[in-house]
Write a protein that holds these residues in place. Structure first.
Motif, PDB file in Angstrom:
ATOM      1  N   THR A  24      19.672 -16.619 -12.808  1.00 34.56           N
ATOM      2  CA  THR A  24      19.226 -17.663 -11.894  1.00 34.56           C
ATOM      3  C   THR A  24      18.822 -17.026 -10.570  1.00 34.56           C
ATOM      4  O   THR A  24      19.256 -15.926 -10.238  1.00 34.56           O
ATOM      5  N   SER A  25      17.996 -17.712  -9.844  1.00 34.19           N
ATOM      6  CA  SER A  25      17.526 -17.223  -8.551  1.00 34.19           C
ATOM      7  C   SER A  25      18.643 -17.290  -7.518  1.00 34.19           C
ATOM      8  O   SER A  25      19.517 -18.163  -7.579  1.00 34.19           O
ATOM      9  N   LEU A  79      15.879 -19.883  -3.884  1.00 31.58           N
ATOM     10  CA  LEU A  79      15.872 -21.313  -4.180  1.00 31.58           C
ATOM     11  C   LEU A  79      15.396 -22.115  -2.977  1.00 31.58           C
ATOM     12  O   LEU A  79      14.630 -23.077  -3.119  1.00 31.58           O
ATOM     13  N   GLN A  80      15.821 -21.726  -1.780  1.00 31.15           N
ATOM     14  CA  GLN A  80      15.382 -22.444  -0.588  1.00 31.15           C
ATOM     15  C   GLN A  80      13.885 -22.268  -0.358  1.00 31.15           C
ATOM     16  O   GLN A  80      13.184 -23.201   0.020  1.00 31.15           O
ATOM     17  N   PHE A  98      18.648 -26.735  -9.423  1.00 26.97           N
ATOM     18  CA  PHE A  98      19.329 -25.479  -9.158  1.00 26.97           C
ATOM     19  C   PHE A  98      19.976 -25.440  -7.778  1.00 26.97           C
ATOM     20  O   PHE A  98      20.899 -24.679  -7.537  1.00 26.97           O
ATOM     21  N   LEU A  99      19.459 -26.214  -6.851  1.00 24.05           N
ATOM     22  CA  LEU A  99      19.961 -26.233  -5.476  1.00 24.05           C
ATOM     23  C   LEU A  99      20.025 -27.690  -5.001  1.00 24.05           C
ATOM     24  O   LEU A  99      19.127 -28.181  -4.330  1.00 24.05           O
ATOM     25  N   PRO A 100      21.110 -28.403  -5.376  1.00 22.24           N
ATOM     26  CA  PRO A 100      21.159 -29.834  -5.078  1.00 22.24           C
ATOM     27  C   PRO A 100      21.232 -30.169  -3.590  1.00 22.24           C
ATOM     28  O   PRO A 100      20.775 -31.221  -3.175  1.00 22.24           O
ATOM     29  N   PHE A 101      21.773 -29.279  -2.776  1.00 21.52           N
ATOM     30  CA  PHE A 101      21.831 -29.536  -1.345  1.00 21.52           C
ATOM     31  C   PHE A 101      20.774 -28.706  -0.618  1.00 21.52           C
ATOM     32  O   PHE A 101      21.061 -27.722   0.044  1.00 21.52           O
ATOM     33  N   LEU A 102      19.541 -29.122  -0.769  1.00 21.74           N
ATOM     34  CA  LEU A 102      18.431 -28.438  -0.106  1.00 21.74           C
ATOM     35  C   LEU A 102      18.535 -28.637   1.393  1.00 21.74           C
ATOM     36  O   LEU A 102      18.972 -29.689   1.856  1.00 21.74           O
TER      37      LEU A 102
END
Length: 162
Positions: A110-111, A116-117, A150-154
């Motif tokens: 995974t990244s 991800l951001q 993959f990143l729920p809290f952007l």
């Protein structure tokens, strides 16, 4: 107190052979991108292939530097290339694979959080989600559309755009 639960959805295929032809080809293009990885320190190569709306495929790989952390992950190399050279040709799908010279990878990678951001920023910039293919050459492929899987809290603050 309020208890919240976050669930993510992704599909898992047991091998690249189960994918549709376009996604399979993109995963194999990501493998080709491994050849240009500059990873003499970690010996962990990462390759990315991105299909744009026009059908053009961009390749990228991780680029390490002896003055750590001056290197850059393959995902950000790909995204910054897109942002600098193809910003009006939206990203449809991004395939990521890796290879280690030190051990056998048995599941997709995974990244990292920074990548991800950046993915989140470019999804917002282009106004549409990106389909992600995380490909383990010795096994499974995980797929999801939209970086929130993959990143729920952007991190986004719309007032920063003013």
């Amino acid at each position: 107190m309020i208890n919240h639960e976050i669930k993510i959805n992704f599909e898992e295929y047991t091998s690249v052979e189960e994918l549709g032809q376009a996604d399979k080809e993109l995963c194999l293009e990501a493998v080709k991108a491994l050849a240009n990885s500059h990873s003499p320190y970690s010996k962990f190569r990462v390759g990315v292939a991105m299909r744009l709306q026009s059908g053009k495929i961009l390749h990228a790989s991780n680029q390490e530097n002896v003055a750590y952390p001056s290197g850059l992950c393959a995902e950000r190399v790909a995204l910054f290339n897109w942002g600098a050279n193809h910003p009006n040709d939206p990203i449809e799908t991004m395939a990521i694979t890796a290879h280690s010279d030190e051990f056998l990878l048995t599941k997709p990678i995974t990244s990292c959080g920074a990548c991800l951001q950046v993915l989140a920023e470019y999804e917002k910039k282009q106004g549409r989600a990106i389909k992600m293919l995380l490909y383990c050459q010795q096994g499974a492929v995980w797929t999801a559309t939209g970086i929130e899987s993959f990143l729920p809290f952007l991190f986004f603050e719309d007032r920063l755009n003013n």
